[in-house]
Design a protein around this motif. Structure first.
Motif, mmCIF file in Angstrom:
data_model
loop_
_atom_site.group_PDB
_atom_site.id
_atom_site.type_symbol
_atom_site.label_atom_id
_atom_site.label_comp_id
_atom_site.label_asym_id
_atom_site.label_seq_id
_atom_site.Cartn_x
_atom_site.Cartn_y
_atom_site.Cartn_z
ATOM 1 N N GLY A 51 33.482 46.207 29.876
ATOM 2 C CA GLY A 51 33.292 46.032 31.309
ATOM 3 C C GLY A 51 34.616 45.763 31.714
ATOM 4 O O GLY A 51 35.332 45.311 30.660
ATOM 5 N N LEU A 52 34.868 45.044 32.925
ATOM 6 C CA LEU A 52 35.946 44.712 33.736
ATOM 7 C C LEU A 52 36.677 43.456 32.847
ATOM 8 O O LEU A 52 37.524 43.402 32.653
ATOM 9 N N ASP A 53 35.737 42.995 32.817
ATOM 10 C CA ASP A 53 35.915 41.968 31.588
ATOM 11 C C ASP A 53 37.264 41.925 30.579
ATOM 12 O O ASP A 53 38.018 41.245 30.513
ATOM 13 N N VAL A 83 44.922 45.164 36.603
ATOM 14 C CA VAL A 83 46.550 43.810 36.806
ATOM 15 C C VAL A 83 46.582 42.708 38.132
ATOM 16 O O VAL A 83 46.886 42.195 37.952
ATOM 17 N N ARG A 84 44.904 43.361 39.104
ATOM 18 C CA ARG A 84 45.156 41.700 40.848
ATOM 19 C C ARG A 84 44.108 41.184 39.532
ATOM 20 O O ARG A 84 45.164 39.657 39.389
ATOM 21 N N HIS A 85 43.581 41.515 38.511
ATOM 22 C CA HIS A 85 42.780 39.862 37.698
ATOM 23 C C HIS A 85 44.063 39.116 36.467
ATOM 24 O O HIS A 85 43.900 38.266 36.666
ATOM 25 N N VAL A 86 44.627 40.440 36.396
ATOM 26 C CA VAL A 86 45.833 39.829 34.939
ATOM 27 C C VAL A 86 46.634 38.787 36.083
ATOM 28 O O VAL A 86 47.408 37.802 34.984
ATOM 29 N N ALA A 87 47.579 39.542 37.229
ATOM 30 C CA ALA A 87 47.993 38.522 37.843
ATOM 31 C C ALA A 87 47.907 37.143 38.442
ATOM 32 O O ALA A 87 47.972 35.949 37.993
ATOM 33 N N ASP A 88 46.285 37.252 38.449
ATOM 34 C CA ASP A 88 45.406 36.026 39.136
ATOM 35 C C ASP A 88 45.304 34.941 37.561
ATOM 36 O O ASP A 88 45.450 33.569 38.098
ATOM 37 N N ARG A 89 45.588 34.982 36.609
ATOM 38 C CA ARG A 89 45.256 34.503 35.387
ATOM 39 C C ARG A 89 46.581 34.119 34.764
ATOM 40 O O ARG A 89 46.997 33.205 34.395
ATOM 41 N N PRO A 105 40.792 45.104 44.697
ATOM 42 C CA PRO A 105 39.564 44.559 45.564
ATOM 43 C C PRO A 105 39.643 42.759 45.547
ATOM 44 O O PRO A 105 41.137 42.328 45.394
ATOM 45 N N GLU A 106 39.104 42.753 47.208
ATOM 46 C CA GLU A 106 39.177 41.067 47.495
ATOM 47 C C GLU A 106 38.308 40.223 46.620
ATOM 48 O O GLU A 106 37.041 40.781 46.048
ATOM 49 N N ASN A 107 37.868 39.241 46.305
ATOM 50 C CA ASN A 107 37.312 38.037 45.791
ATOM 51 C C ASN A 107 36.051 38.718 46.430
ATOM 52 O O ASN A 107 35.526 38.767 46.990
ATOM 53 N N GLY A 108 35.140 38.867 45.088
ATOM 54 C CA GLY A 108 33.890 39.534 45.249
ATOM 55 C C GLY A 108 33.429 40.497 46.270
ATOM 56 O O GLY A 108 32.025 40.731 46.384
ATOM 57 N N LYS A 109 34.647 41.443 45.768
ATOM 58 C CA LYS A 109 34.116 43.135 46.162
ATOM 59 C C LYS A 109 34.171 43.538 45.095
ATOM 60 O O LYS A 109 35.128 43.812 43.535
ATOM 61 N N SER A 110 33.191 44.786 44.752
ATOM 62 C CA SER A 110 33.632 45.436 42.937
ATOM 63 C C SER A 110 34.230 46.844 44.097
ATOM 64 O O SER A 110 34.088 47.101 45.295
ATOM 65 N N GLN A 168 31.962 42.274 40.722
ATOM 66 C CA GLN A 168 33.277 41.934 41.430
ATOM 67 C C GLN A 168 34.015 40.877 41.034
ATOM 68 O O GLN A 168 33.759 40.484 40.505
ATOM 69 N N ALA A 169 35.037 41.239 41.761
ATOM 70 C CA ALA A 169 36.293 40.947 41.316
ATOM 71 C C ALA A 169 36.055 38.659 41.637
ATOM 72 O O ALA A 169 35.621 38.230 42.134
ATOM 73 N N ARG A 170 36.769 38.405 40.862
ATOM 74 C CA ARG A 170 36.587 36.686 40.970
ATOM 75 C C ARG A 170 38.504 36.589 40.836
ATOM 76 O O ARG A 170 38.472 36.505 39.709
ATOM 77 N N ILE A 171 38.702 36.642 42.091
ATOM 78 C CA ILE A 171 40.184 36.307 42.146
ATOM 79 C C ILE A 171 40.082 34.953 43.094
ATOM 80 O O ILE A 171 39.680 34.958 43.950
ATOM 81 N N SER A 172 41.356 33.991 42.540
ATOM 82 C CA SER A 172 41.962 32.864 43.135
ATOM 83 C C SER A 172 42.477 33.211 44.405
ATOM 84 O O SER A 172 42.671 32.057 45.648
ATOM 85 N N GLY A 173 43.404 34.308 44.361
ATOM 86 C CA GLY A 173 44.421 34.537 45.311
ATOM 87 C C GLY A 173 46.161 33.988 44.615
ATOM 88 O O GLY A 173 46.676 34.162 45.305
#
Length: 232
Positions: A51-53, A83-89, A105-110, A168-173
């Motif tokens: 999946g996404l993870d 890439v949004r998740h990669v950049a967040d990490r 995607p924003e945090n909490g959105k799929s 759902q996206a898990r983004i810290s910002g």
């Protein structure tokens, strides 16, 4: 020399970046085009656990094991969520983040939260043709791929895991702290990406448009490469 990491979208693989990869390499840069697990030449690895993870780990692991730093990270379509998740990490390893006709995607959105039908068509396709958990490829013509490449793209595309679009996206910002962020919109495709292009303006990201179909890297590889070199 700049290190580029180019991440493909749903149903695609490293193959879709071949033209841009050659152009960037010819210009003296190092280019990585990972194929996400379960897709393309790695389609034999597809399972319900992918999946996404998994796809985020594909890219973060590549960056860690290749010890990539100060990179230009590009995500196309579904790859925008990756890439949004990669950049967040790993924000400290990224010089420039570019969304190419992509989901942001924003945090909490799929991803399905941003589609007009909430993903109902995709779920129906998965139920009818993918055992309820795999989405068969959409016809290339539906994405306004240029006529010369349509049949080839249809042959190349492979099934995509449904769960990756429902997660759902898990983004810290932290991803929005990258020094340079931009959005490139494909004007020749009437998809759900205009909303992200508009949001990019609100965030004061740089923006560009290209008169082509959704598979920008296939339709206008020279023009896209010029933007990637200019905006690095």
């Amino acid at each position: 020399m700049t290190d580029y990491v180019l991440v493909h979208g749903a149903w695609h693989g490293s193959w879709c970046w071949a033209r841009v990869r050659r152009l960037l390499t010819a210009a003296g840069h190092q280019v990585f085009t990972p194929t996400l697990t379960g897709l393309g030449e790695r389609s034999h690895l597809l399972s319900r656990d992918v999946g996404l993870d998994t796809h985020v780990a594909d890219v973060t692991n590549l960056m860690a094991w290749e010890d990539l730093r100060d990179i230009v990270l590009v995500g196309h379509s579904y790859g925008g969520a990756v890439v949004r998740h990669v950049a967040d990490r790993m924000p400290d390893r990224i010089r420039s983040l570019i969304y190419l006709d992509a989901f942001v995607p924003e945090n909490g959105k799929s991803l399905f939260d941003y589609m007009p039908d909430g993903g109902n068509v995709m779920r129906q396709l998965a139920t009818a043709h993918g055992d309820g958990w795999k989405i068969p490829p959409m016809p290339a013509a539906q994405f306004a791929v240029n006529a010369a490449d349509t049949a080839w793209v249809d042959r190349q595309c492979t099934i995509h895991p449904l769960s990756s679009c429902e997660t759902q996206a898990r983004i810290s910002g932290a991803c929005d702290s990258i020094p340079t962020i931009g959005y490139i919109l494909a004007r020749g495709y009437d998809g759900p990406f205009g909303q992200f292009y508009a949001k990019a303006a609100e965030r004061r990201w740089w923006r560009e448009e290209l008169p082509c179909g959704h598979d920008v890297m296939l339709d206008v590889p020279n023009e896209l490469t010029a933007f990637l070199l200019q905006r690095a």
